[in-house]
Design a protein around this motif. Structure first.
Motif, short mmCIF file in Angstrom:
data_model
loop_
_atom_site.label_atom_id
_atom_site.label_comp_id
_atom_site.label_asym_id
_atom_site.label_seq_id
_atom_site.Cartn_x
_atom_site.Cartn_y
_atom_site.Cartn_z
N THR A 286 0.82 -1.21 0.00
CA THR A 286 0.00 0.00 0.00
C THR A 286 0.85 1.25 0.00
O THR A 286 0.59 2.21 -0.75
CB THR A 286 -0.93 -0.01 1.22
N THR A 287 1.89 1.28 0.82
CA THR A 287 2.76 2.46 0.85
C THR A 287 3.55 2.62 -0.44
O THR A 287 3.78 3.75 -0.90
CB THR A 287 3.72 2.35 2.04
N VAL A 288 3.93 1.51 -1.06
CA VAL A 288 4.66 1.61 -2.34
C VAL A 288 3.76 2.19 -3.43
O VAL A 288 4.18 3.08 -4.20
CB VAL A 288 5.19 0.22 -2.75
N LEU A 289 2.53 1.74 -3.51
CA LEU A 289 1.62 2.26 -4.52
C LEU A 289 1.30 3.73 -4.28
O LEU A 289 1.23 4.52 -5.24
CB LEU A 289 0.34 1.42 -4.53
N THR A 290 1.10 4.11 -3.03
CA THR A 290 0.83 5.52 -2.73
C THR A 290 2.03 6.39 -3.07
O THR A 290 1.88 7.50 -3.60
CB THR A 290 0.46 5.68 -1.25
N MET A 291 3.22 5.89 -2.78
CA MET A 291 4.43 6.64 -3.11
C MET A 291 4.60 6.79 -4.62
O MET A 291 5.03 7.84 -5.11
CB MET A 291 5.63 5.91 -2.51
N THR A 292 4.24 5.77 -5.35
CA THR A 292 4.31 5.86 -6.81
C THR A 292 3.36 6.92 -7.35
O THR A 292 3.70 7.69 -8.26
CB THR A 292 3.99 4.49 -7.43
N PHE A 293 2.16 6.97 -6.79
CA PHE A 293 1.20 7.98 -7.22
C PHE A 293 1.69 9.39 -6.91
O PHE A 293 1.56 10.31 -7.74
CB PHE A 293 -0.15 7.73 -6.52
N LEU A 294 2.28 9.58 -5.74
CA LEU A 294 2.81 10.91 -5.40
C LEU A 294 3.94 11.32 -6.33
O LEU A 294 4.04 12.48 -6.73
CB LEU A 294 3.30 10.91 -3.95
N GLY A 295 4.81 10.37 -6.66
CA GLY A 295 5.91 10.69 -7.56
C GLY A 295 5.44 11.10 -8.94
O GLY A 295 5.99 12.03 -9.54
N LEU A 296 4.44 10.42 -9.46
CA LEU A 296 3.90 10.79 -10.78
C LEU A 296 3.15 12.11 -10.72
O LEU A 296 3.20 12.91 -11.66
CB LEU A 296 2.99 9.68 -11.29
N GLU A 297 2.43 12.35 -9.64
CA GLU A 297 1.67 13.60 -9.51
C GLU A 297 2.59 14.80 -9.38
O GLU A 297 2.27 15.90 -9.84
CB GLU A 297 0.75 13.50 -8.29
N ALA A 298 3.75 14.62 -8.76
CA ALA A 298 4.68 15.74 -8.57
C ALA A 298 5.26 16.23 -9.89
O ALA A 298 5.65 17.40 -10.00
CB ALA A 298 5.80 15.33 -7.63
N ARG A 299 5.32 15.38 -10.90
CA ARG A 299 5.90 15.76 -12.18
C ARG A 299 4.84 16.14 -13.22
O ARG A 299 5.15 16.26 -14.40
CB ARG A 299 6.74 14.62 -12.75
N THR A 300 3.61 16.34 -12.77
CA THR A 300 2.55 16.67 -13.72
C THR A 300 2.80 18.00 -14.39
O THR A 300 2.63 18.16 -15.61
CB THR A 300 1.19 16.68 -13.01
N ASN A 301 3.20 19.01 -13.64
CA ASN A 301 3.38 20.37 -14.15
C ASN A 301 4.82 20.67 -14.51
O ASN A 301 5.23 21.84 -14.54
CB ASN A 301 2.88 21.39 -13.12
N LEU A 302 5.61 19.65 -14.75
CA LEU A 302 7.01 19.84 -15.11
C LEU A 302 7.27 19.32 -16.51
O LEU A 302 6.63 18.35 -16.95
CB LEU A 302 7.93 19.11 -14.12
N PRO A 303 8.18 19.95 -17.23
CA PRO A 303 8.53 19.42 -18.56
C PRO A 303 9.32 18.12 -18.42
O PRO A 303 9.90 17.83 -17.36
CB PRO A 303 9.39 20.54 -19.16
N LYS A 304 9.35 17.36 -19.47
CA LYS A 304 10.06 16.08 -19.45
C LYS A 304 11.54 16.32 -19.75
O LYS A 304 12.04 16.05 -20.84
CB LYS A 304 9.44 15.13 -20.46
N VAL A 305 12.23 16.84 -18.74
CA VAL A 305 13.65 17.15 -18.90
C VAL A 305 14.46 15.87 -18.79
O VAL A 305 14.04 14.90 -18.13
CB VAL A 305 14.08 18.17 -17.82
N PRO A 306 15.62 15.82 -19.41
CA PRO A 306 16.40 14.57 -19.41
C PRO A 306 17.20 14.34 -18.14
O PRO A 306 17.93 13.35 -18.05
CB PRO A 306 17.32 14.75 -20.62
N TYR A 307 17.12 15.22 -17.16
CA TYR A 307 17.91 15.10 -15.93
C TYR A 307 16.96 15.06 -14.73
O TYR A 307 15.86 15.58 -14.78
CB TYR A 307 18.89 16.27 -15.81
N PRO A 308 17.39 14.44 -13.63
CA PRO A 308 16.53 14.40 -12.44
C PRO A 308 16.58 15.73 -11.68
O PRO A 308 17.60 16.41 -11.64
CB PRO A 308 17.14 13.27 -11.61
#
Length: 490
Positions: A286-308
Motif C-alpha cells: 500500500t505504501t509503495v503504490l501511494t508513493m508511486t502515485f505521489l511521484g507521478l503527480e509531482a511531475r505533472t506540471n514539469l517538462p520532461k527534462v532529461p535530468y533528475p
C-alpha cells in the motif's frame, strides 16, 4: 429728481453689460488663440516632415532611452518555459525637426494619431512570443513633445517571453528570466538603445507573485552580432533579467510532507509480529503504490527534462526506504522461519521449545522403552487395538510351562469377546509404549495449556533504529546541499 434717478439707472446697467462682455471675451479669446497657435505650430512642424527618415540622418546614430514600469507578472510556466508580464514600456529620443520656441519649457500632450505622422523606433522583443498592446477602451499609449524636440512615447504592453529554465534544483531553484529588445532594422550606425539613468526597471509596490519572489532585476546594455549574406552587422540591444526565487510552501504540503509520512508509516511493520505475514506485506504494498502515485503527480506540471530534479531525488529516496521495508520483511521471514515459518516461545520457563521437551523426555525413558516407542509408531497388522490388563481374563490353553518367555497365552476380552494372542515380550512392549505415550502427552498438554507470545526478530530490533537514523542522516545532507546551493545562486 426723478429724471436724475432714471439717468443713473441707465448708466449703471450699461456698465454691468460692458463688464460682462469684457469678461466673456477675456475667457474665450485665450482658448481660441492657444488652440490656433498649437494647430499652427504642429502644422509648421510637420510641414515637409518625412517620418520614414530617422532623426539626424547621415549623422551620428539616434539614441533611444528606455525604461520599464512592471505592473504585474505571471503566469510563469515551467512546461512552456515562458513568463508573462504587464508593463509600461517607455521610449524617449530627440528629433530636432520637432523642436519649437517656448518661454516656459512648454510640453505638448499629443493625440495618438500623431504617432502615425512622426518617426518612431522599430523596437521589438528578441525572445518575445505573444506580446500585444492593450486597446480597451482605447489604445493604451500616449506621446509627449518637448520644446527641445525630445519625444516621449509610452505604451502599455503584455509581454510573453521565453525563459530557459534549469530545473536541477527544483523546487529550491532560482530562475533568471531575461527580456531582450532592440531595433529590428537599424544597426549600431543608425540607432543605439540605452537605459534611462533616472529609472531603468521599476516594480510596482503592490505586485505579488503566487509561486515566486522577485529578488532582483539587473539590467544592462548589450550588442548582438548578426551575420548576413554579405557582411556582419551589429545591433544594439538592451537586456533585463528577472531573478525569481520559487516558494517552497506548496511543495512541502503536497509532496515532501506526505512522502515523509509514508516512509514513517512503512516503519510500523517493524513493530508488527513477524508471523503477521499478510499484514506486513499489505502495508508495504500500500505504501509503495501511494508513493508511486505521489511521484507521478509531482511531475505533472514539469517538462520532461532529461535530468533528475531535486524533487525526483527525494521521491526516489522515499520510495527506496519504503521498498527496503518489504525486502527487510522477506529477510526476516527467511532467516527466522521454523517449520511453517513460525517460532513460538512460552511464558513458562520449564518448556521453551519442542526440541527441548523431546530432549528432556528421551533420557527418562529406558533404552528398551525407546525401542518399543519406535515400534509403536509403526502399524502392526497382528494387533487390532491395545487394551488395558484390567479388561482381560487370562485362561491358559496349553499345558506347557509358563516359565518360558516364548510360550503363548490366550486372552479373552470382556468388551467384545474377541481373543488375541501375543507373546509375553510383546505384552511388555505394549505396556511400555502406553506409558511413554501417556508421559509424552502430559508434557505437550502442559505446553499447550501454558500462555504463549510471538517472538521478535533481531533484524526487526535493529531496523527500528537503523532505518530512522539513516533516513534522518540522508535528509540532513539533502536539505543542506540544495539550500546552500540556492543561497549561492541568489
Amino acid at each position: 429728481m426723478v429724471f436724475g434717478l432714471i439717468i443713473l439707472t441707465v448708466f449703471t446697467s450699461e456698465i454691468q453689460t460692458s463688464s460682462l462682455v469684457s469678461l466673456s471675451k477675456a475667457k474665450i479669446a485665450p482658448q481660441k488663440n492657444n488652440h490656433q497657435n498649437i494647430s499652427l505650430l504642429l502644422d509648421k512642424l510637420l510641414r515637409g516632415y518625412d517620418n520614414s527618415v530617422r532623426p539626424d540622418f547621415g549623422g551620428p546614430p539616434t539614441v533611444v532611452e528606455v525604461d520599464i514600469m512592471v505592473r504585474s507578472m505571471g503566469p510563469i510556466s515551467e512546461i512552456d518555459m515562458t513568463y508573462s508580464m504587464d508593463c509600461y514600456f517607455r521610449q524617449s529620443w530627440t528629433d530636432k525637426r520637432l523642436s519649437f520656441l517656448s518661454t516656459n519649457n512648454y510640453t505638448l500632450a499629443l493625440s495618438i494619431s500623431m504617432l502615425a505622422k512622426i518617426w518612431k523606433p522599430d523596437t521589438y522583443f528578441y525572445n518575445g512570443k505573444q506580446s500585444y498592446l492593450h486597446t480597451i477602451s482605447t489604445p493604451n499609449k500616449f506621446v509627449r513633445l518637448h520644446h527641445d524636440g525630445s519625444v516621449l512615447y509610452s505604451s502599455r504592453l503584455t509581454i510573453k517571453a521565453g525563459c530557459p529554465m534549469n530545473l536541477e534544483d527544483f523546487p529550491m531553484d532560482v530562475q533568471k528570466c531575461p527580456l531582450r529588445f532592440g531595433s529590428f532594422g537599424y544597426t549600431n550606425n543608425d540607432l543605439i538603445y540605452k537605459w534611462n539613468n533616472a529609472r531603468q526597471v521599476a516594480i510596482a509596490d503592490d505586485m505579488k507573485l503566487s509561486q515566486f519572489d522577485l529578488i532582483a532585476t539587473p539590467a544592462g546594455n548589450n550588442t548582438i552580432n548578426i551575420f548576413n549574406s554579405n557582411a556582419k552587422s551589429e545591433y544594439s540591444m538592451l537586456l533585463v533579467s528577472f531573478h525569481l526565487q520559487r516558494h517552497m510552501g506548496n511543495f512541502l504540503i503536497q509532496v515532501y510532507g506526505p512522502c515523509v509520512l509514508l516512509v514513517v508509516l512503512s516503519w510500523v511493520s517493524f513493530w508488527l509480529n513477524r508471523e503477521a505475514t499478510a499484514d506486513r506485506v499489505s502495508l508495504g504494498i500500500t505504501t509503495v503504490l501511494t508513493m508511486t502515485f505521489l511521484g507521478l503527480e509531482a511531475r505533472t506540471n514539469l517538462p520532461k527534462v532529461p535530468y533528475p530534479t531535486a524533487l525526483d531525488f527525494f521521491v526516489f529516496l522515499s520510495f527506496s526506504f519504503i521498498f527496503a521495508t518489504i525486502i527487510q520483511f522477506a529477510v526476516v521471514h527467511y532467516f527466522t522461519k521454523y517449520g511453517s515459518g513460525e517460532c513460538y516461545f512460552s511464558f513458562n520457563s520449564d518448556s521453551s521449545s519442542d526440541e527441548e521437551d523431546w530432549s528432556q523426555l528421551q533420557p527418562k525413558v529406558s533404552s528398551s522403552v525407546a525401542k518399543n516407542v519406535d515400534k509403536c509408531s509403526k502399524p502392526n497388522p497382528r494387533f487390532e487395538e491395545i487394551i488395558q490388563l484390567s479388561d482381560v481374563i487370562v485362561s491358559p490353553t496349553s499345558k506347557s510351562s509358563t516359565k518360558s518367555s516364548s510360550q503363548k497365552i490366550s486372552f479373552s476380552c470382556n468388551k467384545s469377546g474377541t481373543v488375541q494372542e501375543a507373546t509375553t515380550s510383546k505384552r511388555r512392549s505394549s505396556i511400555a509404549c502406553k506409558k511413554a505415550t501417556i508421559q509424552n502427552n502430559s508434557i505437550f498438554e502442559r505446553k499447550k495449556n501454558s500462555p504463549r507470545f510471538n517472538s521478535v526478530s533481531k533484524i526487526d530490533r535493529v531496523s527500528r533504529i537503523l532505518f530512522p537514523l539513516l533516513f534522518v542522516t540522508i535528509n540532513v545532507f539533502y536539505w543542506y546541499s540544495y539550500l546552500s546551493k540556492s543561497n549561492k545562486s541568489v
